[in-house]
Design a protein around this motif. Structure first.
Motif, short mmCIF file in Angstrom:
data_model
loop_
_atom_site.label_atom_id
_atom_site.label_comp_id
_atom_site.label_asym_id
_atom_site.label_seq_id
_atom_site.Cartn_x
_atom_site.Cartn_y
_atom_site.Cartn_z
N ARG A 77 60.11 83.76 -2.45
CA ARG A 77 61.06 84.22 -3.47
C ARG A 77 62.52 84.08 -3.07
NH1 ARG A 77 59.97 87.45 -7.61
NH2 ARG A 77 62.02 86.64 -8.18
N VAL A 78 62.83 84.20 -1.78
CA VAL A 78 64.23 84.08 -1.36
C VAL A 78 64.70 82.65 -1.66
CG1 VAL A 78 65.83 84.11 0.59
CG2 VAL A 78 64.07 85.88 0.39
N PRO A 79 65.82 82.47 -2.37
CA PRO A 79 66.30 81.12 -2.69
C PRO A 79 66.49 80.27 -1.45
CG PRO A 79 67.45 82.74 -4.02
CD PRO A 79 66.65 83.51 -3.01
N LYS A 80 65.98 79.05 -1.49
CA LYS A 80 65.93 78.20 -0.30
C LYS A 80 67.31 77.69 0.12
CE LYS A 80 61.48 78.56 0.01
NZ LYS A 80 61.25 79.56 -1.06
N HIS A 81 68.30 77.77 -0.78
CA HIS A 81 69.64 77.28 -0.41
C HIS A 81 70.46 78.32 0.34
CE1 HIS A 81 70.55 79.60 -4.07
NE2 HIS A 81 71.76 79.73 -3.57
N LEU A 82 70.04 79.58 0.32
CA LEU A 82 70.84 80.62 0.97
C LEU A 82 70.90 80.39 2.48
CD1 LEU A 82 69.74 83.93 -0.81
CD2 LEU A 82 71.92 82.73 -1.05
N PRO A 83 72.08 80.55 3.09
CA PRO A 83 72.14 80.51 4.55
C PRO A 83 71.25 81.60 5.14
CG PRO A 83 74.33 80.41 3.60
CD PRO A 83 73.40 80.74 2.47
N LEU A 84 70.46 81.23 6.15
CA LEU A 84 69.53 82.17 6.77
C LEU A 84 69.74 82.10 8.29
CD1 LEU A 84 65.84 82.78 5.81
CD2 LEU A 84 66.52 82.61 8.21
N ILE A 85 69.98 83.26 8.89
CA ILE A 85 70.19 83.38 10.33
C ILE A 85 68.95 84.02 10.94
CG2 ILE A 85 71.63 84.44 12.12
CD1 ILE A 85 73.89 84.52 10.00
N CYS A 86 68.45 83.42 12.02
CA CYS A 86 67.22 83.91 12.64
C CYS A 86 67.37 83.88 14.16
CB CYS A 86 66.04 83.03 12.22
SG CYS A 86 66.14 81.32 12.82
N GLN A 87 66.35 84.39 14.85
CA GLN A 87 66.37 84.32 16.31
C GLN A 87 65.96 82.92 16.75
OE1 GLN A 87 63.60 86.72 18.49
NE2 GLN A 87 61.89 86.32 17.11
N PRO A 88 66.48 82.47 17.89
CA PRO A 88 66.09 81.16 18.41
C PRO A 88 64.57 81.07 18.59
CG PRO A 88 67.99 81.99 19.61
CD PRO A 88 67.50 83.12 18.75
N GLY A 89 64.02 79.96 18.17
CA GLY A 89 62.58 79.75 18.26
C GLY A 89 61.88 79.88 16.93
N ASP A 90 62.52 80.57 15.96
CA ASP A 90 61.90 80.75 14.65
C ASP A 90 62.41 79.74 13.62
OD1 ASP A 90 60.49 82.89 15.62
OD2 ASP A 90 61.72 84.43 14.66
N GLU A 91 63.44 78.97 13.98
CA GLU A 91 64.11 78.14 12.97
C GLU A 91 63.20 77.06 12.39
OE1 GLU A 91 65.65 76.60 17.04
OE2 GLU A 91 65.00 78.50 16.14
#
Length: 254
Positions: A77-91
């Motif tokens: 559901r989260v729009p795919k264009h939104l910037p998303l910040i994650c922990q290294p290794g999950d990208e």
């Protein structure tokens, strides 16, 4: 700033001109298996629709990929264009869900004028720590706003204490349900949350979330408040919001 708790770790911040969504978990009540046999998860419904939660969001922070922090429904559901910040290794995993703008938080970055810095976390201790995998917390700073330390799925251990003592955040957000795995705490309980209140600078407010949503939790909101009262923790020092509750918070005046 405005902070709204939806359920568990899912928060929405209106902060320094941007709207930030943290750890979206959009699954319906009882849509995932039980951890302990007590109840399917999540144990409660969201207090708002996913459309309402997503309205106005500018970027997303995902601390780790456990289902109660970024579930399949949110991945869809989260729009795919939104910037998303994650922990290294999950990208790479998150990109495989179709997200187009994924940035691992190795140390710190600035997005929309907001400074985000990665902080260490331990999702348990001993052999359980390896089972739970890596997690991260983060601090957030924006002009004219209170500084935030979102501790995330961590117990209270030396690096968390160091962050509290050195960063001296205006707000600390703790996960305080006392969840256990193999009879080992994997997030803070009432005692550790009260310890955070005592460690923190005098001006700091602690906001306890991640409560009453999962069946491996051992600490309720009422139990946390009662224990904190027994430790003489002021109710204005420790805030325990309900699901759906909105908090309006300002930076302390010097």
């Amino acid at each position: 700033m405005k902070l709204q708790l939806f359920r568990n770790a899912t928060l929405k911040l209106d902060y320094a001109g941007s709207v930030i969504l943290i750890d979206p978990d959009f699954g319906r009540k009882h849509s995932r298996p039980s951890f302990t046999g007590r109840s399917p998860n999540p144990m409660v419904e969201l207090p708002a629709s996913t459309d309402e939660i997503l309205e106005g969001v500018d970027f997303v922070l995902v601390s780790h990929l456990h289902a109660d922090h970024f579930d399949k429904v949110a991945q869809d559901r989260v729009p795919k264009h939104l910037p998303l910040i994650c922990q290294p290794g999950d990208e790479d995993t998150i990109r495989s869900f179709g997200f187009l703008d994924v940035t691992p938080l190795y140390d710190d970055l600035t997005i929309d004028g907001i400074h985000v810095k990665r902080r260490e976390g331990n999702h348990g201790s001993g052999p359980v720590l390896e089972k739970m995998g890596k997690v991260m917390g983060f601090t957030i700073e924006g002009e004219g706003e209170p500084s935030i330390y979102w501790a995330g799925d961590t117990i209270l251990y030396p690096p968390v204490r160091e962050t509290i003592e050195t960063a001296e955040p205006d707000i600390i957000i703790t996960h305080s349900c006392g969840a256990k795995w193999d009879d080992v705490f994997i997030v803070m309980d009432a005692e550790q949350t009260s310890d955070v209140c005592e460690i923190a600078a005098p001006h700091t407010r602690v906001i306890a979330v991640h409560m009453e949503a999962l069946d491996h939790a051992t600490t309720s909101r009422e139990e946390l408040r009662a224990y904190a009262n027994s430790r003489s923790v002021d109710k204005h020092r420790l805030i325990i919001p309900d699901d759906g509750e909105i908090l309006h918070l300002t930076a302390p005046t010097s």
